[in-house]
Design an enzyme around this catalytic site. Structure first.
Site, short mmCIF file in Angstrom:
data_model
loop_
_atom_site.label_atom_id
_atom_site.label_comp_id
_atom_site.label_asym_id
_atom_site.label_seq_id
_atom_site.Cartn_x
_atom_site.Cartn_y
_atom_site.Cartn_z
N LYS A 1 -13.39 -6.14 9.91
CA LYS A 1 -14.01 -5.11 9.07
C LYS A 1 -15.47 -4.92 9.43
O LYS A 1 -15.98 -3.80 9.45
CB LYS A 1 -13.87 -5.50 7.59
CG LYS A 1 -12.41 -5.49 7.09
CD LYS A 1 -12.32 -6.14 5.72
CE LYS A 1 -10.89 -6.16 5.19
NZ LYS A 1 -10.79 -7.05 4.00
N GLY B 1 -0.63 -14.47 -5.21
CA GLY B 1 -0.37 -13.47 -4.17
C GLY B 1 -1.63 -12.95 -3.50
O GLY B 1 -1.60 -11.99 -2.74
N ASP C 1 -10.42 -11.80 9.13
CA ASP C 1 -10.28 -10.51 8.45
C ASP C 1 -11.65 -9.84 8.28
O ASP C 1 -11.83 -8.65 8.56
CB ASP C 1 -9.61 -10.74 7.08
CG ASP C 1 -9.55 -9.50 6.23
OD1 ASP C 1 -8.62 -8.69 6.45
OD2 ASP C 1 -10.41 -9.32 5.35
N ILE D 1 -13.13 0.81 -1.87
CA ILE D 1 -14.56 1.14 -1.75
C ILE D 1 -14.76 2.13 -0.60
O ILE D 1 -14.42 1.84 0.53
CB ILE D 1 -15.40 -0.13 -1.47
CG1 ILE D 1 -15.22 -1.13 -2.61
CG2 ILE D 1 -16.86 0.22 -1.28
CD1 ILE D 1 -15.97 -2.44 -2.38
N VAL E 1 0.84 -1.21 0.00
CA VAL E 1 0.00 0.00 0.00
C VAL E 1 0.87 1.26 0.00
O VAL E 1 0.57 2.24 -0.70
CB VAL E 1 -0.97 0.00 1.21
CG1 VAL E 1 -1.83 1.25 1.18
CG2 VAL E 1 -1.85 -1.24 1.19
N GLY E 2 1.97 1.23 0.75
CA GLY E 2 2.87 2.39 0.79
C GLY E 2 3.38 2.78 -0.59
O GLY E 2 3.35 3.96 -0.97
N THR E 3 3.81 1.78 -1.35
CA THR E 3 4.30 2.11 -2.69
C THR E 3 3.13 2.55 -3.59
O THR E 3 3.30 3.40 -4.45
CB THR E 3 5.03 0.91 -3.34
OG1 THR E 3 4.20 -0.24 -3.25
CG2 THR E 3 6.33 0.61 -2.63
#
Lengths: 429, 429
Positions: free
Chosen positions: A205, A187, A201, A136, A14-16
């Site tokens: 959320k 991945g 997960d 989203i 996410v950082g990249t």
């Protein structure tokens, strides 16, 4: 145009993505925020690691103090993820009067109360759009778009990995193991897929969304959880025959001031738009008492989609948007809302039995269901598999305890070998 | 809690919806806005008309001056709809320092520049979420959620009436006339259905969305428009055979800094979530260069869904949310963007011919398509209807002018009676 300096904690996926978006859409972002954004520091574990992205020297640091103590940095973007280290860094940054943007669902689901209180005390903004469903914009939807509504339900496909696996099983006829392997190769799933495949997960959320939607505090431990490991090709085939598709749903409903909160594989009507949500896509349906059913669909993960939510939050801070509603208080008081026990929840059910005595099984099971107030909508025995004979039922809406009581007796029948599957149905009514 | 006084102009379908929501969700709205909202005046044509809703005496008025001149009224909610009277009232209200909420797509599509300029000069807020797609918060999506993106495409089902008609034709096999009649009986279509059925309503909404998304000024007259009157049961059947569903789509794409803007019946893959958007539901897909495909689905009309958007805007004003981005300028400059001529647009196409000479038709048409750079993906002749023989083609992506040139020659062939249908395809690539 005024410049603003920001720091990013964590330079993984996410950082990249955030870095790429800030570069690629620089012109649009300047127009929309009225600021030129400069990433002055990025916190990484190893500053010498080889990276695909070239970053000017001096930007990478492995020392959080370089960021906390730099007064010129106005916004800290936390993308380290689920550890208490991330929480500590956010707290220290806020105490240094820096605004926070985070994609950390674990931090929000576990420590929102503490984090928001500090943001409030320090008078900084705390945004977390990316913490649920990636690209989203579900948080803004609940907090800003649907404010005129009493929210009655949230039903969502909010885990991309499991949706990829179930889509493969449904569309290509793969087995669970084959589909999981494929997801890992691409991945989409981790080497240890527990967090996704067993529903954890999705539970985090759902806790965040339902706290916001119902103006209460939802402890994620109170959410009923069931993963997709036991879903078989046979169930997918039977579901299809009955007109349903199997999805891992996160469901939150407020019924008579009580909450029903659950994450489990679910049969949904194949004609519902959500049935066509495939691969790693996510989709969330919110039902409000004014707006009716509103559904969102998009990418729930990935560098750029999640980065889109993160950068959107940065722009919102720069535009000095409204302070987002606290998770735990819509404006003044948090209402306590009781979470129903799983056995009190109501659904229609899909049930599949393995039987040995064709003559006896129908009458025997029908009697037991009847005695336990479970009424049957339809029965089929169409799918044949070698020497096994199986029988699938769809029930009317029933309390779970009635289903459990029935099945406890049915499994003892001489005519029945085994209860192979019990899957809830969501009809979106 | 502080009170705020508002006025509503127009007490029809949406006006009564707003009234109901303010009453029914009073508690939630107070919590979220920190205000108690009081409707002190409602402008109507006839104050003595019998109404289903009881309103305290003195609230109804037929004199706009009662509202404009009342300094205690802070927000005016304009729900009269598409006339220049509505525009004048909004301008007068803004000049009296009242904030505006409107559901008026005609006003926004035609006079946004003027209206926003006045709002800016008078330093009042001007919100219009309800002007496009009723309960679906598409304006906030574009203006606030997707700010990190360069928006590449908007593709939507944004007219409920035509979607109801096409759904009936697709799912129940109704004819266009039968389905229109049903829509009229249910109040979904007007006695004169032109605005919906011929695509005008969708054109206005597309003009608003594309202006916002592409940071430009879109004149609704530049949008290619084609309605659904010519869609036949045969085409729906053929489409199904090819794996497609027919929908009226509004499409806006930015390609090499040029805009493609069009409203027309379209074949979309039956496996795309939008293919399952039925009845009066709306759905809009936005493609951003970071977020990827994001889709929204919900009720595009109706008293409560549209009221949800209107009341949401009122709450946003009370929370002193950011000023919404002008239609015509994202922050400083409007970029001029050329709108492509329809003949330059590119799509895949579905084409159906009525033919008389089975031996000749295939070779003849294949040659002509080939000469005009149109390549064919598949051909079928499966659907038989009495003495007619028809042949349907799906093409690869082609410029419209190549399709037109081909068909101008094909219609002159001895082997062909008529070109019965030409429908574009959207594959969401």
């Amino acid at each position: 145009m005024e410049k603003v300096k920001i720091a990013i904690l964590g330079f993984g996926n996410v950082g990249t993505g955030v870095w790429k978006i800030l570069l690629e859409n620089k012109k649009e972002i300047m127009k929309r925020s009225n600021y030129e954004i400069e990433v002055t520091k990025i916190l990484v574990k190893d500053i010498n690691k080889k990276r695909d992205i070239a970053v000017a020297p001096g930007i990478l640091t492995n020392n959080i103090d370089d960021i906390i103590n730099d007064e010129s940095i106005k916004i800290v973007v936390e993308l380290i993820g689920g550890c208490s280290e991330a929480k500590d860094y956010m707290i220290r940054a806020m105490k240094s009067k820096k605004h926070i943007v985070t994609a950390n669902k674990l931090a929000i689901a576990n420590w929102s109360k503490e984090l928001f209180k500090i943001a409030d005390t320090e008078n900084v903004l705390f945004y977390y759009e990316a913490s649920v469903a990636g690209g989203i914009p579900i948080i803004r939807e609940i907090n800003e778009s649907l404010t005129a509504n009493r929210i009655e339900q949230i039903v969502g496909i909010i885990n991309g990995t499991t949706n990829y696996i179930l889509s493969k099983m449904t569309l290509d006829g793969s087995s669970f193991d084959e589909a999981l392997k494929e997801a890992q190769d691409k991945g989409y799933a981790e080497a240890d897929p527990t967090s996704d495949v067993d529903g954890y997960d999705a539970v985090y959320k759902l806790a965040i969304m339902s706290s916001l939607a119902f103006g209460t505090e939802v402890d994620h431990d109170c959410i009923y959880r069931e993963g997709i490991r036991n879903i078989s090709a046979v169930d997918i085939e039977y579901a299809k025959k009955f007109g349903y598709t199997i999805k891992l749903l996160a469901i939150a409903k407020e019924i008579n001031n009580k909450l029903e909160l659950r994450v489990h594989p679910t049969l949904i009507p194949s004609t519902h738009p959500m049935a066509n949500v495939n691969d790693v896509y996510n989709s969330i349906m919110i039902k409000g008492n004014a707006v009716g059913e509103l559904m969102l669909y998009g990418k729930g993960a990935g560098d750029l989609p999640t980065g889109s939510a993160v950068v959107g939050d940065i722009i919102s801070i720069l535009r000095n948007n409204i302070k987002p509603v606290d998770l735990t208080e819509t404006s003044c008081t948090v209402e306590f809302k009781e979470v129903k026990k799983a056995r009190e929840n109501e659904s229609e059910f899909y049930i599949r039995l393995d039987f040995k005595d064709k003559e006896g099984v129908l009458g025997d099971t029908a009697n037991i269901f009847g005695e336990n107030n479970v009424s049957i909508v339809s029965i089929t025995q169409d799918v044949e598999r070698g020497d096994h004979s199986s029988l699938a039922f769809i029930t009317h809406k029933s309390e779970e305890k009635n289903i459990r009581n029935s099945l406890n007796k049915i499994i003892q029948l001489d005519s029945v070998n085994n209860v192979e599957s019990i899957i809830r149905i969501e009809s979106f009514n």
